[in-house]
Design a protein around this motif. Sequence first.
Motif, PDB file in Angstrom:
ATOM      1  N   ALA A  41       0.833  -1.211   0.000  1.00 23.11           N
ATOM      2  CA  ALA A  41       0.000   0.000   0.000  1.00 23.11           C
ATOM      3  C   ALA A  41       0.867   1.261   0.000  1.00 23.11           C
ATOM      4  CB  ALA A  41      -0.930  -0.003   1.207  1.00 23.11           C
ATOM      5  N   LEU A  42       2.048   1.175   0.648  1.00 24.69           N
ATOM      6  CA  LEU A  42       2.901   2.368   0.784  1.00 24.69           C
ATOM      7  C   LEU A  42       3.737   2.638  -0.461  1.00 24.69           C
ATOM      8  CD1 LEU A  42       4.216   1.931   4.450  1.00 24.69           C
ATOM      9  CD2 LEU A  42       2.476   3.527   3.634  1.00 24.69           C
ATOM     10  N   VAL A  43       4.032   1.591  -1.247  1.00 23.43           N
ATOM     11  CA  VAL A  43       5.031   1.720  -2.304  1.00 23.43           C
ATOM     12  C   VAL A  43       4.553   2.597  -3.466  1.00 23.43           C
ATOM     13  CG1 VAL A  43       4.408  -0.272  -3.739  1.00 23.43           C
ATOM     14  CG2 VAL A  43       6.796   0.372  -3.503  1.00 23.43           C
ATOM     15  N   ALA A  44       3.227   2.781  -3.567  1.00 21.60           N
ATOM     16  CA  ALA A  44       2.708   3.603  -4.662  1.00 21.60           C
ATOM     17  C   ALA A  44       2.853   5.096  -4.354  1.00 21.60           C
ATOM     18  CB  ALA A  44       1.254   3.263  -4.918  1.00 21.60           C
ATOM     19  N   GLU A  45       3.485   5.440  -3.209  1.00 20.07           N
ATOM     20  CA  GLU A  45       3.612   6.825  -2.761  1.00 20.07           C
ATOM     21  C   GLU A  45       2.262   7.526  -2.808  1.00 20.07           C
ATOM     22  OE1 GLU A  45       6.640   8.047  -5.427  1.00 20.07           O
ATOM     23  OE2 GLU A  45       8.092   6.707  -4.523  1.00 20.07           O
ATOM     24  N   PRO A  46       1.308   7.004  -2.020  1.00 19.94           N
ATOM     25  CA  PRO A  46      -0.060   7.526  -2.102  1.00 19.94           C
ATOM     26  C   PRO A  46      -0.216   8.862  -1.379  1.00 19.94           C
ATOM     27  CG  PRO A  46       0.081   5.877  -0.391  1.00 19.94           C
ATOM     28  CD  PRO A  46       1.446   5.946  -1.021  1.00 19.94           C
ATOM     29  N   GLN A  47      -1.244   9.620  -1.783  1.00 23.78           N
ATOM     30  CA  GLN A  47      -1.606  10.832  -1.045  1.00 23.78           C
ATOM     31  C   GLN A  47      -2.640  10.477   0.015  1.00 23.78           C
ATOM     32  OE1 GLN A  47      -2.602  12.953  -4.835  1.00 23.78           O
ATOM     33  NE2 GLN A  47      -2.049  14.702  -3.559  1.00 23.78           N
ATOM     34  N   VAL A  48      -3.405   9.433  -0.275  1.00 23.25           N
ATOM     35  CA  VAL A  48      -4.425   8.968   0.664  1.00 23.25           C
ATOM     36  C   VAL A  48      -4.078   7.533   1.039  1.00 23.25           C
ATOM     37  CG1 VAL A  48      -6.852   8.388   0.932  1.00 23.25           C
ATOM     38  CG2 VAL A  48      -6.192  10.416  -0.375  1.00 23.25           C
ATOM     39  N   LEU A  49      -4.051   7.263   2.351  1.00 23.90           N
ATOM     40  CA  LEU A  49      -3.667   5.937   2.819  1.00 23.90           C
ATOM     41  C   LEU A  49      -4.817   5.365   3.650  1.00 23.90           C
ATOM     42  CD1 LEU A  49      -1.261   4.023   2.807  1.00 23.90           C
ATOM     43  CD2 LEU A  49      -0.401   5.178   4.835  1.00 23.90           C
ATOM     44  N   LEU A  50      -5.344   4.232   3.205  1.00 26.87           N
ATOM     45  CA  LEU A  50      -6.489   3.626   3.889  1.00 26.87           C
ATOM     46  C   LEU A  50      -6.076   2.247   4.378  1.00 26.87           C
ATOM     47  CD1 LEU A  50      -9.013   4.480   1.043  1.00 26.87           C
ATOM     48  CD2 LEU A  50      -8.629   5.804   3.120  1.00 26.87           C
ATOM     49  N   LEU A  51      -5.934   2.085   5.686  1.00 29.45           N
ATOM     50  CA  LEU A  51      -5.422   0.820   6.225  1.00 29.45           C
ATOM     51  C   LEU A  51      -6.478   0.165   7.112  1.00 29.45           C
ATOM     52  CD1 LEU A  51      -1.873   2.113   7.240  1.00 29.45           C
ATOM     53  CD2 LEU A  51      -2.557   1.040   5.088  1.00 29.45           C
ATOM     54  N   ASP A  52      -6.901  -1.041   6.706  1.00 27.18           N
ATOM     55  CA  ASP A  52      -7.935  -1.743   7.449  1.00 27.18           C
ATOM     56  C   ASP A  52      -7.278  -2.743   8.405  1.00 27.18           C
ATOM     57  OD1 ASP A  52     -10.261  -2.795   8.348  1.00 27.18           O
ATOM     58  OD2 ASP A  52     -11.109  -3.204   6.363  1.00 27.18           O
ATOM     59  N   GLU A  53      -7.269  -2.408   9.682  1.00 23.63           N
ATOM     60  CA  GLU A  53      -6.647  -3.248  10.717  1.00 23.63           C
ATOM     61  C   GLU A  53      -5.242  -3.691  10.342  1.00 23.63           C
ATOM     62  OE1 GLU A  53      -8.934  -6.253  12.538  1.00 23.63           O
ATOM     63  OE2 GLU A  53     -10.825  -5.206  12.231  1.00 23.63           O
ATOM     64  N   PRO A  54      -4.325  -2.737  10.193  1.00 21.91           N
ATOM     65  CA  PRO A  54      -2.968  -3.094   9.753  1.00 21.91           C
ATOM     66  C   PRO A  54      -2.144  -3.792  10.824  1.00 21.91           C
ATOM     67  CG  PRO A  54      -3.077  -0.770  10.237  1.00 21.91           C
ATOM     68  CD  PRO A  54      -4.471  -1.292  10.382  1.00 21.91           C
ATOM     69  N   ILE A  55      -2.582  -3.762  12.088  1.00 21.44           N
ATOM     70  CA  ILE A  55      -1.727  -4.344  13.136  1.00 21.44           C
ATOM     71  C   ILE A  55      -2.383  -5.526  13.827  1.00 21.44           C
ATOM     72  CG2 ILE A  55      -0.470  -2.190  13.584  1.00 21.44           C
ATOM     73  CD1 ILE A  55      -2.254  -1.851  16.080  1.00 21.44           C
ATOM     74  N   SER A  56      -3.473  -6.049  13.264  1.00 26.01           N
ATOM     75  CA  SER A  56      -4.229  -7.081  13.986  1.00 26.01           C
ATOM     76  C   SER A  56      -3.437  -8.362  14.220  1.00 26.01           C
ATOM     77  CB  SER A  56      -5.519  -7.405  13.234  1.00 26.01           C
ATOM     78  OG  SER A  56      -5.212  -7.849  11.931  1.00 26.01           O
ATOM     79  N   ALA A  57      -2.445  -8.657  13.347  1.00 27.83           N
ATOM     80  CA  ALA A  57      -1.717  -9.928  13.506  1.00 27.83           C
ATOM     81  C   ALA A  57      -0.287  -9.718  14.000  1.00 27.83           C
ATOM     82  CB  ALA A  57      -1.703 -10.678  12.170  1.00 27.83           C
ATOM     83  N   LEU A  58       0.026  -8.491  14.464  1.00 30.20           N
ATOM     84  CA  LEU A  58       1.434  -8.189  14.767  1.00 30.20           C
ATOM     85  C   LEU A  58       1.747  -8.267  16.256  1.00 30.20           C
ATOM     86  CD1 LEU A  58       1.971  -5.100  12.432  1.00 30.20           C
ATOM     87  CD2 LEU A  58       2.339  -7.518  11.938  1.00 30.20           C
ATOM     88  N   ASP A  59       3.002  -8.608  16.566  1.00 27.50           N
ATOM     89  CA  ASP A  59       3.453  -8.544  17.960  1.00 27.50           C
ATOM     90  C   ASP A  59       3.608  -7.076  18.359  1.00 27.50           C
ATOM     91  OD1 ASP A  59       6.182  -7.513  17.473  1.00 27.50           O
ATOM     92  OD2 ASP A  59       6.446  -9.428  16.448  1.00 27.50           O
ATOM     93  N   ILE A  60       3.776  -6.811  19.665  1.00 30.75           N
ATOM     94  CA  ILE A  60       3.728  -5.411  20.118  1.00 30.75           C
ATOM     95  C   ILE A  60       4.830  -4.555  19.494  1.00 30.75           C
ATOM     96  CG2 ILE A  60       2.426  -5.589  22.268  1.00 30.75           C
ATOM     97  CD1 ILE A  60       5.059  -6.003  23.723  1.00 30.75           C
ATOM     98  N   CYS A  61       5.996  -5.154  19.274  1.00 31.57           N
ATOM     99  CA  CYS A  61       7.087  -4.381  18.681  1.00 31.57           C
ATOM    100  C   CYS A  61       6.721  -3.948  17.263  1.00 31.57           C
ATOM    101  CB  CYS A  61       8.361  -5.213  18.678  1.00 31.57           C
ATOM    102  SG  CYS A  61       9.702  -4.398  17.830  1.00 31.57           S
TER     103      CYS A  61
END
Lengths: 267, 353
Positions: A143-163
């Motif tokens: 999602a970030l690589v297109a150098e967007p002006q608008v960034l829409l992230l649906d639960e980007p951290i739901s599967a991640l450890d705290i770090c």
Amino acid sequence: MNISVQSLSVAYGAHTVLQQISLQAHAGRVLGIVGPNGSGKSTLVKAVAGQVAAARGQVLFDGSAVRPAALGYMPQDQQTQAALSVLEVVLLGRLRQLRLKVQADDLNAVRQVLHRLGLAALAGRDVRELSGGQRQMVFLAQALVAEPQVLLLDEPISALDICHQLDVLQVVREMTLQQGLTTLLVLHDLNAAARFCDDVALLQNGQLLACGSPAQVLTVAHVARAFGVEAEALCCLDGTGVLVPKRALRSGLQTDDAIKKVAISAY
Amino acid sequence: MTSLSDSVAPDSIGLEMARASRRRLFVLLSTLVVLLLGVLLDAATGPAFLPVLAVARAVLGYPTDSAVQAIVWSIRLPVALMAIAVGAALGLSGAIMQTILNNPLASSYTLGISAGAGFGASLVIVLGLSLPVPDNYAIAANAMLFAGVACGGVYWIGGARNATAEGLVLAGIALLFLFQGLSSLLQMVASPESLQQVVFWLFGSLQKSTWPKLWAIVAVLAVCVPWLARDVWGLTALKLGDARASALGVNVRALRVRSFVLISALTGVAVAFVGTIGFVGLVAPHVARLLIGEDQRGFLPASALMGAVLLSLASVASKTLSPGAIFPIGIVTSLIGVPFFIWIVRCKRKNYW
């Protein structure tokens, strides 16, 4: 770019998922979208991304109904059966400008984002062999690589450890501030929303319950009303506030009355 | 080929990019070499086995025995090249189908398009119903027409549910049974002679290959390949699912329609001239995926080449399995293809699909 959601309603068949939502998102600010399961968070982001049609109302981008091409949207589902490497998946983020032969600037953009998210070592790995969390980071990179002006992230951290949660939220916040992005972030973690979002929108049953600064929205009363959870607000040594969920109010008979009681006592 | 190698810079990302490019190039070139050997071997095999070297000389236009020259150019080469062209068309259509339907079982054979062509051919053979074309081409024209009808049918039925992959696969399976049923019905009422002809057509055969038929397939391939080249990234993105592809800017519906048109043209022209040949369209993409993954820039050409190799080798086998007779090619592809496929499924990496 400023996004203006105006009286937006979305329905799946006869079932109305979003009702009359109006809110603003501004350039250089992170708007957190929180609410219980099924409250319409993902649908709101999808509607802004143009993935679902509005039944009524509209979404304007700097006053125009035309959606900008530079829009990075990361859906919630991280499953994939594609026999593709991490590098190939991230490269697809630049689909709009990719030619048959990959150009140097496309590769440079991929290189930067992979390094920024600490994924460079995974570049050659098959995405199907990664853990759910790693895959989530890869799709964020896409999602970030297109150098967007608008960034829409649906639960980007739901599967991640705290770090990695903190890592991702920090990167998203930094990029939003530095590059003036307009970021919408669907989150389940209310404390993360309080910490990393400039504004928060709280949804319940497809309606906007509250919208404003984290301090205005993420209150004990709102949490009781929206989630049916009794929470306690604590103050940390560094002055930041933390919401600690205590118990669910929706079990057994003690439903509406208990919620009202918590809500009233909070005021 | 150079367009398949990417610009690189010397760091881990650049090295990875270069590695993927090299691998792609290596697989494509080595498949091409096997394919050329297959053609020579195919042209050398037959009732009279010709020395491979003499065949090579004849193919390359060097002076050689005039009998060899005549056999190679008028009989053997059309068959050998037809095997390649048909194999490539089937491999390519199978690859596109597996990609747009995100399903490892998809191929024009399993989703009723070949069955549609078989029904079209049966109509001509049994009932004499055909389009107004010269008799020689009546079966081919009807087979192509009904491949198109089946393809359109899959899209029309499956498209009712927003043209999702699942809907299209279900529609394909339904049409497979429908056309097989209709063909069986025709076979039931057919005279013994026409029944024999139908069954032989359904087995598939390369033996009636001629240069004009070959050029027809080559022409369709020549139209389809540049069209596909435009869509390679969109198709690769589609492997990540409809929602994600559409988020990346792919018009999923339009891409599926375009792909269906290509599939119907490729399958139609391939089965029209040689009958229904199963398994190549299913297996070739699996081998290609195993070797170079699903970046469609490598996956599509590799599937086409792999299909060509498979059918070329099957053609050699069909002529050598029983001396003096030619085994129907459709039976050979299944007999050789199935054990090979089972080996891939059982022995290769667990999550390879």
